[in-house]
Scaffold this active site. Structure first.
Site, mmCIF file in Angstrom:
data_model
loop_
_atom_site.group_PDB
_atom_site.id
_atom_site.type_symbol
_atom_site.label_atom_id
_atom_site.label_comp_id
_atom_site.label_asym_id
_atom_site.label_seq_id
_atom_site.Cartn_x
_atom_site.Cartn_y
_atom_site.Cartn_z
ATOM 1 N N ASP A 16 1.067 -1.255 -0.056
ATOM 2 C CA ASP A 16 -0.020 -0.133 -0.018
ATOM 3 C C ASP A 16 0.734 1.183 0.165
ATOM 4 O O ASP A 16 1.727 1.310 -0.687
ATOM 5 C CB ASP A 16 -0.715 -0.010 1.320
ATOM 6 N N ARG B 145 0.534 9.522 -6.025
ATOM 7 C CA ARG B 145 0.608 9.892 -4.583
ATOM 8 C C ARG B 145 1.953 10.337 -3.862
ATOM 9 O O ARG B 145 2.442 9.686 -2.894
ATOM 10 C CB ARG B 145 -0.006 8.803 -3.706
ATOM 11 N N ASP C 4 1.673 7.091 5.009
ATOM 12 C CA ASP C 4 0.201 7.515 5.068
ATOM 13 C C ASP C 4 -0.124 8.418 6.462
ATOM 14 O O ASP C 4 0.198 7.913 7.426
ATOM 15 C CB ASP C 4 -0.537 6.358 4.893
#
Length: 519
Positions: free
Chosen positions: A190, A243, A194
């Protein structure tokens, strides 16, 4: 559909932003304990000091890290945990105690404060084991490698995030770390970095993020907009699909980062987010800034960036790329002082400083620097004084023909009643003003024109309003000059179709009467 990165990892590892040696002093701190001090947004809200002043312990297993947290007098007792060796599932277990709340499948920093984790000696590697920060504050993570953390397959850890923060986290400084995966979501990985559900005042500095489908996010959904005040500086993003980061709501400040091989998109500002993007170097990448994969717009203020072989998508209902010129569509105030390296120096500076086991080296900002002062000073901080110009303007007007007469003009949003064309009409009685205190004004030609100087003439009564500026090559976004006073500005002769005067800060509403250009 997003593509997995596993097939591209080998190519990504072979890619490097390597340039000629640069003349900067790079002080080396001994990596036997946490070194340096926090920067960026981590300095706000009371600052970030980690476990400074507390006991120092050494840990060679994940269980020992948890035990150090649990053996404190309280969950807020300061502690510095020096980590050496490989930390993995085999040596990480849950430890219980009144000052901790740990887990067996991750390094758990939950409901605690005042902690530093720093790699020492031959290095610290968290192998397939992520670091999870939840309901915590005043945390420093420094000089460690976190690699190959998975959310699916085996083993799994931390939802697939190398470093993940969530739920009322405040003041975290992550510095000189290496975060890496070996593929994208289809391979079980992932995000590398984050933040979600109320995370604020975080800085990521001098770090390497590579070989992943997702660099990181700020906000887990379009409704998760309570995160923000995040700084990214002097980091390398390499072989990342998207991202870098994805920003939903909030404010992010990205400066002096090196981005190499962003395969699908880069800084994705959406859902009302605002990003300040300064003096970064983007190479061999696609859609490096904009709003992507949503119709909910985000905003950016971009200046001083270099685009090296960057391609752009066409705008669509869920695609709003900032390119090719990356004009700003908002302004972002920064409450802390910081020192900018020139964008052309960034790849080499980052190559020499970023990542774990690099001696905690930092740039001293001597490579064609500018030093922006806070644009929104903290309440206890006196208003900053105007810095000396990096390019002192000559007092005499350039000779020759003003090439702006008869040329075109455009720029960012203008104040009511003003016109772009007022800066090239030879009339000092007319002027252009930006819609706010910052903005861009450009002169452009139908064919390449060589210029070596400009003269920015402010309208009567507004002389001295402009306090910080850059001159950009409008074709490439390269910075030709920077300084702090309008007037005559000289630079190396450049052939271009468009030249931009960018106002980064002002003491009053800027009024540009004439933007003269000379060969």
């Amino acid at each position: 559909m997003r593509r997995p990165v596993a097939r591209r990892v080998q190519a990504g590892l072979a890619t490097a932003a390597v340039g000629a040696a640069i003349c900067v002093a790079l002080p080396v701190h001994q990596a036997s304990a946490a070194a340096g001090s926090a920067s960026g947004y981590a300095t706000q809200n009371g600052g970030t000091t980690g476990g400074a002043g507390g006991q120092t312990v050494r840990a060679t297993t994940g269980t020992a890290i948890h035990a150090a947290l649990c053996n404190r007098a309280s969950s807020s007792t300061p502690i510095v945990i020096e980590v050496q060796g490989t930390i993995n599932h085999g040596n990480t277990t849950k430890v219980s105690g009144s000052s901790c709340n740990t887990a067996a499948d991750k390094i758990e920093l939950k409901e605690i404060s005042n902690v530093t984790i720093v790699g020492v000696g031959s290095g610290a590697v968290f192998d397939q084991l992520g670091i999870h920060i939840r309901d915590s504050r005043n945390i420093i993570i420094q000089n460690v490698t976190v690699r190959n953390v998975k959310k699916s397959g085996s083993p799994t850890s931390n939802g697939g995030d190398a470093i993940g923060m969530e739920s009322s986290v405040r003041n975290v400084w992550v510095d000189h770390v290496t975060l890496e995966a070996s593929g994208g979501e289809s391979e079980g990985y992932d995000g590398l970095f984050d933040m979600k559900d109320d995370v604020q005042y975080v800085t990521l500095s001098y770090s390497v993020l590579r070989n992943s489908g997702r660099g990181g996010l700020i906000g887990s959904s379009e409704s998760d907009r309570g995160n923000g005040f995040i700084t990214f500086h002097h980091n390398l993003y390499q072989n990342i699909d998207s991202r870098t980061p994805l920003l939903r709501g909030g404010i992010a400040h990205a400066y002096n980062n090196s981005y190499v091989q962003l395969n699908e998109s880069g800084i994705n500002s959406r859902a009302g987010a605002r990003a300040k993007v300064e003096n970064n170097y983007f190479k061999n990448s696609r859609d490096v800034l904009g709003t992507f994969y949503t119709s909910e717009a985000g905003y950016w203020q971009a200046s001083g960036n270099i685009l090296d072989n960057v391609t752009w998508s066409s705008p669509g209902s869920e695609t709003n790329p900032a390119g090719p010129g990356m004009p700003s569509n908002t302004s972002v105030s920064i409450p802390y002082s910081y020192r900018l390296d020139g964008a052309s120096c960034v790849p080499d500076i980052v190559r020499q400083t970023a990542g774990a086991n690099m001696g905690l080296k930092e740039s001293n900002g001597s490579c064609t620097p500018t030093t922006p002062n806070p644009t929104t000073p903290a309440p206890t901080t006196p208003n900053p004084t105007t810095p000396a110009p990096t390019t002192p303007p000559p007092t005499s007007t350039p000779g020759g023909t003003n090439l702006s007469i008869g040329a075109g003009a455009d720029g960012s949003s203008k104040a009511s009643g003003t016109s772009y064309g007022d800066v090239r009409d030879g009339n000092l009685g007319t002027y252009w003003s930006p819609a706010g205190s910052t903005g861009d004004i450009s002169i452009k030609w139908g064919s390449a024109t060589s210029i070596s100087s400009i003269n920015i003439r402010e309208a009567s009564g507004s002389v001295g309003s402009v306090t910080s500026w850059q001159v950009l090559n409008g074709d490439t976004s390269a910075v030709l000059a920077s300084g702090s006073r309008a007037g005559v500005i000289t630079f190396a002769r450049t052939s271009l179709k468009k030249v931009t005067f960018r106002i980064n800060s002002s003491a009053a509403t800027p009024k540009i009467a004439e933007f003269e250009t000379y060969a």
